[in-house]
Design a protein around this motif. Sequence first.
Motif, PDB file in Angstrom:
ATOM      1  N   HIS A  64      35.867  33.904  48.935  1.00  0.00           N
ATOM      2  CA  HIS A  64      35.268  34.065  50.265  1.00  0.00           C
ATOM      3  C   HIS A  64      33.805  34.463  50.159  1.00  0.00           C
ATOM      4  N   GLY A  65      33.182  34.158  49.016  1.00  0.00           N
ATOM      5  CA  GLY A  65      31.795  34.539  48.822  1.00  0.00           C
ATOM      6  C   GLY A  65      31.686  35.662  47.809  1.00  0.00           C
ATOM      7  N   TRP A  66      30.442  36.088  47.595  1.00  0.00           N
ATOM      8  CA  TRP A  66      30.195  36.984  46.456  1.00  0.00           C
ATOM      9  C   TRP A  66      30.089  38.455  46.830  1.00  0.00           C
ATOM     10  N   HIS A  67      30.273  38.837  48.110  1.00  0.00           N
ATOM     11  CA  HIS A  67      30.100  40.260  48.430  1.00  0.00           C
ATOM     12  C   HIS A  67      31.292  41.103  47.943  1.00  0.00           C
ATOM     13  N   ASP A  81      34.932  39.460  46.517  1.00  0.00           N
ATOM     14  CA  ASP A  81      34.805  38.730  45.245  1.00  0.00           C
ATOM     15  C   ASP A  81      35.771  39.348  44.228  1.00  0.00           C
ATOM     16  N   ILE A  82      37.006  39.228  44.581  1.00  0.00           N
ATOM     17  CA  ILE A  82      38.087  39.941  43.891  1.00  0.00           C
ATOM     18  C   ILE A  82      39.256  38.983  43.681  1.00  0.00           C
ATOM     19  N   SER A  83      39.780  38.950  42.444  1.00  0.00           N
ATOM     20  CA  SER A  83      40.977  38.148  42.130  1.00  0.00           C
ATOM     21  C   SER A  83      40.856  36.708  42.617  1.00  0.00           C
ATOM     22  N   VAL A  84      39.725  36.110  42.326  1.00  0.00           N
ATOM     23  CA  VAL A  84      39.569  34.682  42.617  1.00  0.00           C
ATOM     24  C   VAL A  84      40.086  33.893  41.409  1.00  0.00           C
ATOM     25  N   TYR A  85      39.628  34.286  40.226  1.00  0.00           N
ATOM     26  CA  TYR A  85      40.108  33.649  38.984  1.00  0.00           C
ATOM     27  C   TYR A  85      40.511  34.728  37.977  1.00  0.00           C
ATOM     28  N   PRO A 131      38.087  42.751  40.074  1.00  0.00           N
ATOM     29  CA  PRO A 131      36.721  42.404  40.513  1.00  0.00           C
ATOM     30  C   PRO A 131      36.162  41.274  39.659  1.00  0.00           C
ATOM     31  N   GLU A 132      35.510  40.312  40.299  1.00  0.00           N
ATOM     32  CA  GLU A 132      35.001  39.154  39.556  1.00  0.00           C
ATOM     33  C   GLU A 132      33.647  39.431  38.922  1.00  0.00           C
ATOM     34  N   SER A 133      32.987  40.512  39.359  1.00  0.00           N
ATOM     35  CA  SER A 133      31.623  40.768  38.881  1.00  0.00           C
ATOM     36  C   SER A 133      31.479  42.210  38.419  1.00  0.00           C
ATOM     37  N   ASP A 134      30.585  42.407  37.473  1.00  0.00           N
ATOM     38  CA  ASP A 134      30.152  43.766  37.166  1.00  0.00           C
ATOM     39  C   ASP A 134      29.311  44.244  38.351  1.00  0.00           C
ATOM     40  N   GLU A 186      34.833  51.586  45.438  1.00  0.00           N
ATOM     41  CA  GLU A 186      35.511  51.884  46.710  1.00  0.00           C
ATOM     42  C   GLU A 186      35.822  50.586  47.477  1.00  0.00           C
ATOM     43  N   ALA A 187      34.916  49.623  47.382  1.00  0.00           N
ATOM     44  CA  ALA A 187      35.161  48.348  48.072  1.00  0.00           C
ATOM     45  C   ALA A 187      36.348  47.640  47.419  1.00  0.00           C
ATOM     46  N   VAL A 188      36.358  47.648  46.104  1.00  0.00           N
ATOM     47  CA  VAL A 188      37.454  46.990  45.373  1.00  0.00           C
ATOM     48  C   VAL A 188      38.775  47.705  45.682  1.00  0.00           C
TER      49      VAL A 188
END
Length: 434
Positions: A145-148, A152-156, A167-170, A175-177
């Motif tokens: 659903h985008g990179w925010h 940006d969680i559990s996409v791949y 989380p897909e990114s460092d 808290e968001a995750v």
Amino acid sequence: MDDTTSRSVVERARAVIPGGAQTGLRAQAYDLGEVAFSESSGPTLETVDGEEFTDYHLAFGPIVLGHGHPAVDDAAKATIDDGVLYGAATTALEVEVAERVVDLLPSAEMVNFCNSGTEATYHAIRLARAYTGNDRVLKFEGCYHGWHDYVDISVYPPRERVGETHPESDGMLPEAVDHTEVLPFNDAEAVVEAFAEFDDIGAVICEPIPHSVDCLVPDEGFLETLRETTAENDVPLIFDEVITGFRHSARGMQHELGVTPDLTALAKAMGNGYPVAAVCGREDLMAQAGGDNTSGVVISGTYSGHPVGLAAASETLRVLSAEPVIEEITALGERYREGLDGLFSEHGIEGRVVGYGSVFSPQFGVTGEPQRYEDVLGLDEERFVAFARGMRERGHFFTPNPYKRQHLSWAHGEAELETYLAAADAVLGSLPVN
Ligand SMILES: Cc1ncc(COP(=O)(O)O)c(C=O)c1O
């Protein structure tokens, strides 16, 4: 400085642009050799070396009418001639496109424009959280659903992280995750259980057809359960129609499936390649953004409702509504899928061809209908890359990422189908049988 070859442009890019491309996914194109593009037209891309490809990547999907559709480009140019950006009050163009979206999409009662799908899903989640007063977001594994940080969680996720919140990114805010709950797609029971377990769900977001992992088709009843459960709990259901909206239907996938969400994120095919996106939905949810930027929900953006993107959207939506674009690209998609399927059988290749409408994807080493993210995890990436390499050598461009679907536009036709299948026949025939 030598700018005349793809190689030299990419070399310079690597020195000043991280990874040598604007995104990591774009840089994957270099895995099959450096390319830098300089022109596009109809179904065709041209590199700075003058090499031509039929484009099946279509910029990850926005190009639905074909590159450089004359009416869309003329509308954008005419708008520039009138004036580029006003950034105060409104314009007749904004109103016209908003009215068009309201007419087309079952869920759309009010519309806010922005410039990317990421912004649209961010706004949708903020609106939903403000409405419910709750923080937790439910999303589905394999959906992008985008990179925010909210999504940006559990996409791949790697296999060992399936079922967890990955989380897909460092650099993402923990808290968001932690406020994101990930469920398997097509698992209606898991949705009901999540609502029984958590009393702080603020939003549920879903691609109605998850194309971020090629293509998962919703089981009968899954989206309906999602709709019923969110409605019972008065939690906004957000459909991310960034890919499906206007590529699979001028009225959105929600119209085709008969499931109306509360909020919808739109982008990509909406503007045939111009930067334009929108969040739209129920009036009471959207109206929260009607304040003065110090109260209610803040939705902001210097370039929101940019006239160039909106002119392109106005014309793209007009063409999609007036012409049999979707019917034709869908019928063509069916023939690509059937053709590839036949070639897989003929050459004894283990695999399947997935897709929907104008989207298709050959998957190697896996069989059966994929239902959820786990079902695409086992696919044979090496074979896909070998296939993509053979196809590129024969003039057909798509990214060598096995999870990234191929797309068709209204500019693709019989001639492209024929040459694609002839090339696929040769490439598949050259792969070792498994
Ligand atoms: C389903 C979906 N949602 C959201 C996005 C994010 O859109 P953008 O890249 O315009 O920010 C994408 C982009 O690929 C997408 O495929």
